[in-house]
Design an enzyme around this catalytic site. Structure first.
Site, short mmCIF file in Angstrom:
data_model
loop_
_atom_site.label_atom_id
_atom_site.label_comp_id
_atom_site.label_asym_id
_atom_site.label_seq_id
_atom_site.Cartn_x
_atom_site.Cartn_y
_atom_site.Cartn_z
N TYR A 98 70.03 43.84 37.46
CA TYR A 98 68.94 44.35 36.64
C TYR A 98 69.52 45.12 35.44
CZ TYR A 98 65.13 47.33 35.13
OH TYR A 98 64.21 48.00 34.36
N ASP A 170 71.33 46.24 46.84
CA ASP A 170 69.99 46.33 46.27
C ASP A 170 69.19 45.16 46.84
OD1 ASP A 170 67.74 46.05 44.64
OD2 ASP A 170 68.75 46.79 42.85
O1 P1T Z 1 62.04 50.08 37.87
P1 P1T Z 1 62.65 50.85 38.98
O2 P1T Z 1 61.72 51.12 40.13
O3 P1T Z 1 63.39 52.06 38.53
O4 P1T Z 1 63.76 49.88 39.67
C1 P1T Z 1 64.89 49.44 38.99
C2 P1T Z 1 65.36 48.14 39.58
C3 P1T Z 1 66.43 48.12 40.44
N1 P1T Z 1 66.87 46.98 41.02
C4 P1T Z 1 66.29 45.80 40.76
C5 P1T Z 1 66.81 44.56 41.41
C6 P1T Z 1 65.20 45.73 39.89
O5 P1T Z 1 64.63 44.54 39.67
C7 P1T Z 1 64.72 46.92 39.27
C8 P1T Z 1 63.60 46.92 38.29
N2 P1T Z 1 63.36 45.65 37.74
C9 P1T Z 1 62.41 45.36 36.81
C10 P1T Z 1 61.58 46.25 36.26
C11 P1T Z 1 62.36 43.93 36.41
O6 P1T Z 1 61.36 43.49 35.83
O7 P1T Z 1 63.33 43.21 36.72
#
Ligand code: P1T
Length: 379
Positions: A98, A170
């Site tokens: 991400y 993750d």
């Molecule tokens: O947005 P948040 O709750 O802080 O999470 C971050 C995050 C961490 N790990 C992964 C695999 C993610 O996909 C995300 C957040 N991703 C998005 C907002 C997206 O659209 O891919």
């Protein structure tokens, strides 16, 4: 207790005050004390809150862990993990991840002297070749965002154990319905609970789950000391979301398969990235460590044309063009300009995040309607 029961009952007790079946939303910042230190286990809501505690117990239960921690966002949860480290420590991370995680690592923690190596992790021997005496953490996303690469968690865990390094996974894309990283040897499992765990696109939240008590104590200390906690209302919503996780995920997987197969047979589509295809390079690992293949799909149209990709996402009517994923409604995204825009073009293109890549979070609507929407949008 089996998974489908844990999502509903895992770590939960009826409220001790009145027997409420759902934990009340304890909308309070503080708790009365009869004498200094004379309290009922709760002093201040940054440290503890009964609604958040109920959610943290649910996180621990569904991930087969012992200790759960809830944060204000997924990135706040990852931030807490990296705060376990010191200047000079090194992290080996997935190169396809991400964009916000990449930004946190390179734009915040590199300035504090933590060194990150971003590599493809499909081969555990390659990961091991990056280990040195400063390596303290291996950080993996699987499936990766947005290329849907699959990383063998067991193989990474054996490298991590051999060198006494922490392994964090993750698990946002897979959820514990599909894979349970702690059972495969990971030390820390992390979620953007904003996504499938919450499930309804109405909360931003992060989660960590661990088994080891000493590691949990360090993380609880960081959670309280840094203070990026979530509120009781959001805790309640995610706890409610988790109760239907297994039912939603089953439908996400069914719809994901239908949409992936439709796209793979479309004459205008060059390539579809989805781990359920036998042709996916890590399909065998996916089959071994996941129960099913999920509802996240990326694809590229023939000609790899930026404008064509933008036209398609703009034309979709049921798929909403939006950041995020994992809600009941289908979303589309254009990673190069949206979720992964913080990764330099030459870096993201190395992992396949080309200008024409489109990412779909396939929701739980009727699959025929979703396919008809893609049909009219792709043309
Ligand atoms: O947005 P948040 O709750 O802080 O999470 C971050 C995050 C961490 N790990 C992964 C695999 C993610 O996909 C995300 C957040 N991703 C998005 C907002 C997206 O659209 O891919």
């Amino acid at each position: 207790m089996k998974f489908n029961t844990k999502t509903i009952h895992g770590g939960q007790e009826h409220d001790p005050a009145y027997g409420a079946v759902m934990p009340p939303i304890y909308q309070t910042s503080t708790y009365a004390q009869t004498t200094p230190g004379g309290h009922k286990g709760f002093e201040y809501s940054r440290t503890h809150n009964p609604t958040r505690k109920a959610l943290e117990n649910a996180f621990a239960s569904i991930e087969n862990g012992t200790y759960g921690l809830a944060f204000a966002s997924g990135l706040a949860a990852i931030d807490a993990v990296i705060k376990l480290l010191k200047p000079g420590d090194e992290v080996i991370s997935t190169n396809d991840l991400y964009g916000g995680t990449y930004r946190l690592f390179t734009k915040v923690f590199e300035d504090f002297g933590v060194k990150f190596h971003f590599i493809g992790m499909e081969n555990a021997d390659k990961v091991e070749s990056y280990v040195n005496e400063n390596t303290k953490l291996i950080w993996a996303e699987t499936p990766t965002n947005p290329m849907m690469n699959i990383i063998d968690i067991k193989a990474l865990a054996s490298v991590a154990k051999k060198h006494d390094i922490l392994l964090g996974v993750d698990n946002t894309f897979a959820t514990p319905y599909l894979q349970q990283p702690l059972d495969l040897g990971a030390d820390i499992v992390m979620h953007s609970a904003t996504k499938y765990l919450g499930g309804h696109s109405d909360v931003v939240m992060g989660a960590l789950v661990v088994k080891d008590e000493a590691l949990a104590d360090r993380l609880y200390f960081i959670q309280n000391a840094s203070g990026a906690v979530c509120g009781p209302q959001d805790s309640f919503l995610v706890l409610r979301g988790i109760k239907t996780l297994h039912v939603r995920m089953q439908r996400h997987c069914e719809n994901g398969k239908k949409v992936a197969e439709y796209l793979a047979n479309h004459p205008k589509i060059e390539k579809v990235y989805w781990p359920g295809f036998e042709s996916h390079p890590n399909h065998e690992v996916a089959k071994a460590q996941m129960k099913d293949f999920g509802g996240m799909i990326s694809f590229v149209t023939k000609g790899n044309d930026y404008d064509e990709a933008i036209r398609i996402v703009e034309n979709m009517k049921i798929f909403t063009l939006a950041e995020s994923l994992g809600g009941v409604e289908s979303l589309s995204g254009h990673p190069a300009s949206m979720t992964h825009a913080s990764i330099p073009k030459e870096e993201r293109e190395k992992t396949g995040v080309v200008d024409a890549l489109i990412r779909l979070s396939v929701g739980i609507e009727d699959a025929d309607d979703l396919i008809a929407d893609l049909e009219q949008a792709i043309g």
